[in-house]
Design an enzyme around this catalytic site. Structure first.
Site, PDB file in Angstrom:
ATOM      1  N   CYS A 268       3.601 -58.825 144.980  1.00 44.97           N
ATOM      2  CA  CYS A 268       4.903 -59.028 145.619  1.00 44.97           C
ATOM      3  C   CYS A 268       4.739 -59.147 147.130  1.00 44.97           C
ATOM      4  CB  CYS A 268       5.858 -57.881 145.296  1.00 44.97           C
ATOM      5  SG  CYS A 268       6.266 -57.756 143.539  1.00 44.97           S
TER       6      CYS A 268
ATOM      7  N   CYS B 276       4.108 -53.163 144.021  1.00 47.09           N
ATOM      8  CA  CYS B 276       3.534 -54.408 143.496  1.00 47.09           C
ATOM      9  C   CYS B 276       2.773 -55.172 144.578  1.00 47.09           C
ATOM     10  CB  CYS B 276       4.669 -55.257 142.932  1.00 47.09           C
ATOM     11  SG  CYS B 276       4.270 -56.962 142.626  1.00 47.09           S
TER      12      CYS B 276
END
Length: 144
Positions: free
Chosen positions: A74, A71
């Site tokens: 993230c 991700c």
């Protein structure tokens, strides 16, 4: 020709930044970082086996981040989470790696479908959730 060169340089810088952030992320949030490194940063890594003890039974408010290894947004949250953890000893900052098999139950229980998802938990109850990268000011405002 100058535009192509500029584009190549921008792409190279982006890749370099991504690699650097990935290295930091691995150090700060990966389960293989040793326990002392995690304590220095102030972020606690949890999974199904220790979630209740660390998160639900906490006397402190908890900022809980669900992240995935794949991700990119993230990765942008790493400095924010580290900064919150280092500057707010009265708040517990916790991460759950949703890519781990050992975290499947917690991810399912909280119906986490997007990363990062950040929950603010007080007295074992979710009081606020954020989906996607969120800045420190927004997170901290919810804790007031």
């Amino acid at each position: 020709m100058k535009n192509k060169t500029k584009l190549i340089i921008e792409i190279a810088l982006f890749i370099l930044a991504l690699v650097s952030i990935t290295f930091l992320y691995y150090f700060a949030g990966n389960e293989t970082a040793d326990e002392e490194d995690m304590k220095d940063v102030g972020i606690v890594h949890v999974n199904d086996s220790n979630f209740e003890e660390i998160v639900l039974n906490s006397d402190q408010p908890v900022i809980l981040e669900f992240f995935s290894n794949s991700c990119p947004p993230c990765l942008t949250m790493i400095p924010t989470m580290i900064n919150i953890a280092k500057n707010n000893k009265d708040i517990k900052v916790v991460s759950v790696n949703a890519s781990e098999k050992e975290s499947e139950r917690v991810v399912k229980e909280y119906n986490i479908q997007a990363y990062p998802t950040i929950l603010i938990i007080k007295n074992g109850k979710v009081v606020k959730n954020f989906i996607g990268a969120t800045n420190e000011e927004t997170i901290m405002k919810e804790l007031e």
